[in-house]
Scaffold this motif. Sequence first.
Motif: not given
Length: 375
Positions: A246-247, A252-254, A278-288
């Motif tokens: 979901n991008a 708010p995240s990918i 598992d689900q990864s979220s790439l946050m607005p601050d660039g952290q996964i």
Amino acid sequence: MDKHTFILLADRYRDGSASDAEKRLVDAYCERLEQQPREELSPEEASSLEMLMYARIMRSIHQKSAPRRLYWWYAAAAAVVLAAGAAFFLLRPSAVPAGHLAREERFKNDLDPGVDKATLTLADGSVIALGNESHETIARQGGAAVLQTAAGVLEYQSFGATEKPVYNTLSTPAGGQFRLTLPDGSKVWLNAGSSLRFPTVFTGLERMVELKGEAYLEVSKDAARPFRVIAKGMTVDVLGTHFNINAYDNEPSIRTTLLEGAVRVGKDGQSRILAPGDQSSLMPDGQIRVASGVDMGAVTAWKDGKFSFHEAPITEVMRQVERWYGAEVVYEGEVTHHFVGTLPRNLPVSRLLEMLEMTGRVKFMIEGNKIIVKP
């Protein structure tokens, strides 16, 4: 009580017009039906019982005398009943009580649900509209025949080598979705308001596609040629697996969610390997960030023709509504409620909004293509 009388009284119970004696009669009959095996109930009795259970639970939630500690139990139970019985309740025809005329006025400009439709942009820039109708070969692109099958799937079938990659782009509008079979046999479900850019024939040592929006992919295994998805600068590397990305720009995240196999998610030197669940979220601050034990059914419900909400804030719910119904959503006042439940996506938007309103926490109005949300 025969089943026809029960269904009639069930309707009166739900709309609040039943007398106290009728309510007691319905409650007693429900208790007897609840003791019977499900297969012994008629479809009408089963559906009416489910929605009566929902109505009774919601009535308990709203009774000021109900202990606060029971609230979440009731809400969870209501969600289960909502998931089980919503389709019947929303689809069946019913008379509109006089007290609901204001509701009819608010929803007079209804919006139809999305359908299978997309556009295919070829390498030369020409555009082909795609829909439910089937075709034979609709184009030939860089060593591949492009077909739309009778099942409404866009397919690429390689027939020869190509000197350099030729790229096509499949795009869905708001209110549209489509399926695609890539030249390596990988399958893609493309959600509303999304696009996928891909080569017509995979060459070289990797298979790479570019995604905007949301897609569910079932990647064909090929250890010699890893599959790579690029989404807003993030990469997802796989060998053969089932996963959802979901991008969307307005999320708010990918989010990358793995159902089967293994993938590696990376961005700007960061790299995380996901296991099933598992689900990864790439946050607005660039952290996964990675979460485990995610509800896979809720993540992929869209490809199976459903909305599925699991403690979803109203803003998340309405972003899905925007994309699927091609609507603009406007908020009047602060609405902060969360929703739980599963509903079919093949309904007019008024039916979905009606069910959300049953919680008593939010109201809607449709004006043209605009949905107004009020507390």
